[in-house]
Design a protein around this motif. Structure first.
Motif, PDB file in Angstrom:
ATOM      1  N   LEU A   1       0.801  -1.233   0.000  1.00 45.85           N
ATOM      2  CA  LEU A   1       0.000   0.000   0.000  1.00 45.85           C
ATOM      3  C   LEU A   1       0.829   1.276   0.000  1.00 45.85           C
ATOM      4  O   LEU A   1       0.256   2.370   0.028  1.00 45.85           O
ATOM      5  CB  LEU A   1      -0.900   0.053   1.239  1.00 45.85           C
TER       6      LEU A   1
ATOM      7  N   TYR B   1       2.424   5.685  -7.559  1.00 45.91           N
ATOM      8  CA  TYR B   1       2.307   7.111  -7.244  1.00 45.91           C
ATOM      9  C   TYR B   1       2.636   7.970  -8.459  1.00 45.91           C
ATOM     10  O   TYR B   1       2.639   9.193  -8.369  1.00 45.91           O
ATOM     11  CB  TYR B   1       3.283   7.489  -6.122  1.00 45.91           C
ATOM     12  N   ASP B   2       2.920   7.334  -9.564  1.00 41.28           N
ATOM     13  CA  ASP B   2       3.493   8.038 -10.706  1.00 41.28           C
ATOM     14  C   ASP B   2       2.418   8.305 -11.762  1.00 41.28           C
ATOM     15  O   ASP B   2       1.920   7.395 -12.398  1.00 41.28           O
ATOM     16  CB  ASP B   2       4.604   7.156 -11.286  1.00 41.28           C
ATOM     17  N   ASP B   3       2.112   9.598 -11.944  1.00 36.89           N
ATOM     18  CA  ASP B   3       1.132   9.995 -12.951  1.00 36.89           C
ATOM     19  C   ASP B   3       1.455   9.442 -14.335  1.00 36.89           C
ATOM     20  O   ASP B   3       0.559   9.184 -15.137  1.00 36.89           O
ATOM     21  CB  ASP B   3       1.122  11.521 -13.083  1.00 36.89           C
ATOM     22  N   ALA B   4       2.768   9.278 -14.600  1.00 36.51           N
ATOM     23  CA  ALA B   4       3.180   8.869 -15.942  1.00 36.51           C
ATOM     24  C   ALA B   4       2.770   7.430 -16.250  1.00 36.51           C
ATOM     25  O   ALA B   4       2.878   6.979 -17.390  1.00 36.51           O
ATOM     26  CB  ALA B   4       4.692   9.044 -16.097  1.00 36.51           C
TER      27      ALA B   4
ATOM     28  N   PRO C   1      -3.270   8.598  -8.718  1.00 31.26           N
ATOM     29  CA  PRO C   1      -2.145   7.711  -8.393  1.00 31.26           C
ATOM     30  C   PRO C   1      -2.264   7.199  -6.973  1.00 31.26           C
ATOM     31  O   PRO C   1      -1.895   7.877  -6.027  1.00 31.26           O
ATOM     32  CB  PRO C   1      -0.927   8.628  -8.564  1.00 31.26           C
TER      33      PRO C   1
ATOM     34  N   GLY D   1      -0.949   4.479  -5.343  1.00 31.93           N
ATOM     35  CA  GLY D   1       0.144   3.851  -4.609  1.00 31.93           C
ATOM     36  C   GLY D   1      -0.239   2.554  -3.928  1.00 31.93           C
ATOM     37  O   GLY D   1       0.519   2.017  -3.127  1.00 31.93           O
TER      38      GLY D   1
ATOM     39  N   ALA E   1      -1.756  12.481  -3.000  1.00 32.67           N
ATOM     40  CA  ALA E   1      -1.001  11.977  -4.148  1.00 32.67           C
ATOM     41  C   ALA E   1      -1.626  12.417  -5.467  1.00 32.67           C
ATOM     42  O   ALA E   1      -0.940  12.513  -6.487  1.00 32.67           O
ATOM     43  CB  ALA E   1      -0.909  10.449  -4.097  1.00 32.67           C
ATOM     44  N   SER E   2      -2.927  12.706  -5.456  1.00 37.30           N
ATOM     45  CA  SER E   2      -3.639  13.018  -6.699  1.00 37.30           C
ATOM     46  C   SER E   2      -3.532  14.470  -7.133  1.00 37.30           C
ATOM     47  O   SER E   2      -4.085  14.848  -8.161  1.00 37.30           O
ATOM     48  CB  SER E   2      -5.118  12.626  -6.568  1.00 37.30           C
TER      49      SER E   2
ATOM     50  N   ARG F   1      -0.847  17.707  -8.041  1.00 42.10           N
ATOM     51  CA  ARG F   1       0.554  18.037  -8.298  1.00 42.10           C
ATOM     52  C   ARG F   1       1.052  19.033  -7.228  1.00 42.10           C
ATOM     53  O   ARG F   1       2.243  19.200  -7.028  1.00 42.10           O
ATOM     54  CB  ARG F   1       0.683  18.615  -9.715  1.00 42.10           C
TER      55      ARG F   1
ATOM     56  N   ARG G   1       4.986  16.056  -2.403  1.00 43.18           N
ATOM     57  CA  ARG G   1       4.069  17.031  -2.998  1.00 43.18           C
ATOM     58  C   ARG G   1       4.251  18.368  -2.284  1.00 43.18           C
ATOM     59  O   ARG G   1       4.237  18.413  -1.041  1.00 43.18           O
ATOM     60  CB  ARG G   1       2.605  16.587  -2.829  1.00 43.18           C
TER      61      ARG G   1
ATOM     62  N   GLU H   1       6.799  15.058 -12.859  1.00 42.90           N
ATOM     63  CA  GLU H   1       5.669  14.177 -13.203  1.00 42.90           C
ATOM     64  C   GLU H   1       5.602  12.998 -12.239  1.00 42.90           C
ATOM     65  O   GLU H   1       4.541  12.503 -11.906  1.00 42.90           O
ATOM     66  CB  GLU H   1       5.856  13.659 -14.641  1.00 42.90           C
ATOM     67  N   VAL H   2       6.759  12.588 -11.768  1.00 39.77           N
ATOM     68  CA  VAL H   2       6.847  11.372 -10.966  1.00 39.77           C
ATOM     69  C   VAL H   2       6.978  11.722  -9.491  1.00 39.77           C
ATOM     70  O   VAL H   2       7.747  12.602  -9.136  1.00 39.77           O
ATOM     71  CB  VAL H   2       8.071  10.559 -11.397  1.00 39.77           C
ATOM     72  N   ALA H   3       6.219  11.034  -8.670  1.00 37.43           N
ATOM     73  CA  ALA H   3       6.279  11.283  -7.214  1.00 37.43           C
ATOM     74  C   ALA H   3       7.617  10.816  -6.658  1.00 37.43           C
ATOM     75  O   ALA H   3       8.056   9.723  -6.952  1.00 37.43           O
ATOM     76  CB  ALA H   3       5.149  10.556  -6.519  1.00 37.43           C
TER      77      ALA H   3
END
Lengths: 167, 167, 167, 167
Positions: free
Chosen positions: A84, C67-70, C81, C83, D94-95, D97, D120, D165-167
């Motif tokens: 998770l 967690y990655d939008d891409a 995202p 996770g 997380a959702s 930016r 974030r 773009e990436v967490a």
């Protein structure tokens, strides 16, 4: 069957040596008192607390972030690979009848806040202090501050025994 | 520390008497073999398996749907109140190195599928059969079918020992 | 505000060309009917359905594993995202008032089972068939079988409109 | 397709009138700037922000705690009933930016901490202040403090555009 109390330990995945020693003593004393230690199962404060519990012959449960059992430190007995990510923080604190926070960083702060949100009592030992909530909504400090491992364990056990069965 | 194997038991929250007897025997034999039993912690197949494990002096972990410890059946030692609803099914199967499915309904079917998705071996004892996937994508049956509690436990332990540490 | 219906599309992260064409038509027709398409946001059936919805000017929500939008395919408008890994499957089906399953593999099977568990109606278009539950507990097939993209969309919209607001 | 930026709004499920007015203005300005508003979908700060976004013709996503769509306030367009309880807080932050925190209580504090944990950027408008972490581990304040709804929105949009773009 009489169930053993479960107490959650939260704290950073890295810490300095004095903090590690405190965490180990907390784990040792909890296990000696017959409690089951629940934590995030990783390094730092978590690993030191588990090491202490193991020395006292106790049981440690690790609520892991990924699916990989190997994420657990070597002193974890029961490994719960949740997959998770940080959402597992809510489960770490929900799984203790009381929570002991030692040092830590933002993950630990999130766990303190989640514990208070769902009504778990939180004992701190050199961890985050909370400012008053915004808007002056409350004045009493919701945290229980301990000044030694022994005091932290005694506070946590006393609070856990008073804590209702239901969250 | 040598860790005990964790085996997950899945099955319905209600079941008939012969199924309960099978589940209890599975739990008893798993505990006798030194394994830790992980399940959803509730009634039916889960409770019977936990009762069996308790009779053999074993340890049962209940991964609960709500935040309420009292959701756990009386034979659960370690209670993990996830608050995740049915999303906790993924954690139940991830927490065993192998999974034994007994009877059950749609929740159990979801757990069988999630176990296969993340690579946990699944032994069935009177549980769901799987038709071939759509589009003729595969022919070999991914499930291991046991015909008695003893065979289910032996299969699960053998598969668990071969199963990689990492999901 | 009159809310648009949300319909979930589930299916494999890879698929053959005829399946992709069906998924695209389903997405197109759903968007044309004014529904919001919810899916796992990835490749394969999910991407084809989103492409179809985009062609009709619709909205696509992707409930991602990491967690990655891409991770989202290029036709997803709203990216969630989570996770949560595979535990996010429960959210994918909970977020539609009805579910359309197209092809797929074990992840899709878990989503079908989770949808049935929480009471979401499931329409299949060349996806898993379900055998009777173990123990002879039920005889009626819980799935609604469609034979064309148009029929799948009509069935899903009709079931969604009858579906209660509350799960 | 050029995607719209997603910005998360966090804050209490109840709030006083001046706070509600600020939240509504933040929602309005975010929607006017073309951003999608993501929040927990409930009452208080969340509802006010959604109301503002609706007035500007924007889109609001509600990441709900339960399985029940009806939990969403009437200004939510896209409803994601997670069934995860407070563990959904991780998904809310997380959702986006970037995250804007307005007032709030322990749930909001947990979201601020989770946002910082996963990287974030967090803008506060009359919300929690953070003391330094325990052990003197850091001195720079990780929060971005705004003094008006307009400043909060400008800060959040600027931070979101710089955010990877990436967490």
């Amino acid at each position: 069957m009489e169930r053993r109390l479960q107490i959650s330990i939260i704290g950073g995945a890295s810490c300095d040596e004095p903090t590690a020693a405190k965490a180990e003593e907390v784990g040792f004393l909890l296990a000696q008192a017959g409690a089951v230690l629940v934590c995030g199962g990783r390094t730092g404060v978590m690993e030191s607390a588990c090491r202490g519990a193991e020395k006292a012959g106790g049981t440690c449960v690790g609520i892991l972030m990924g699916y990989d059992d190997a994420e657990a430190n070597p002193h974890v007995d029961i490994r719960i690979p949740t997959g998770l990510g940080v959402a597992r923080n809510a489960i770490v604190v929900a799984s203790g009848r009381a929570v002991i926070a030692i040092d830590g960083y933002y993950g630990t702060l999130s766990e303190i806040a989640l514990a208070l949100k769902i009504g778990r009592p939180v004992v701190t030992l050199g961890s985050w202090l909370l400012p008053p909530p915004p808007g002056g909504k409350q004045t009493a400090d919701p945290l229980h501050h301990a000044h030694s491992p022994r005091e932290a364990v005694e506070m946590a056990l006393r609070l856990a025994r008073k804590s209702p069965e239901v969250a």
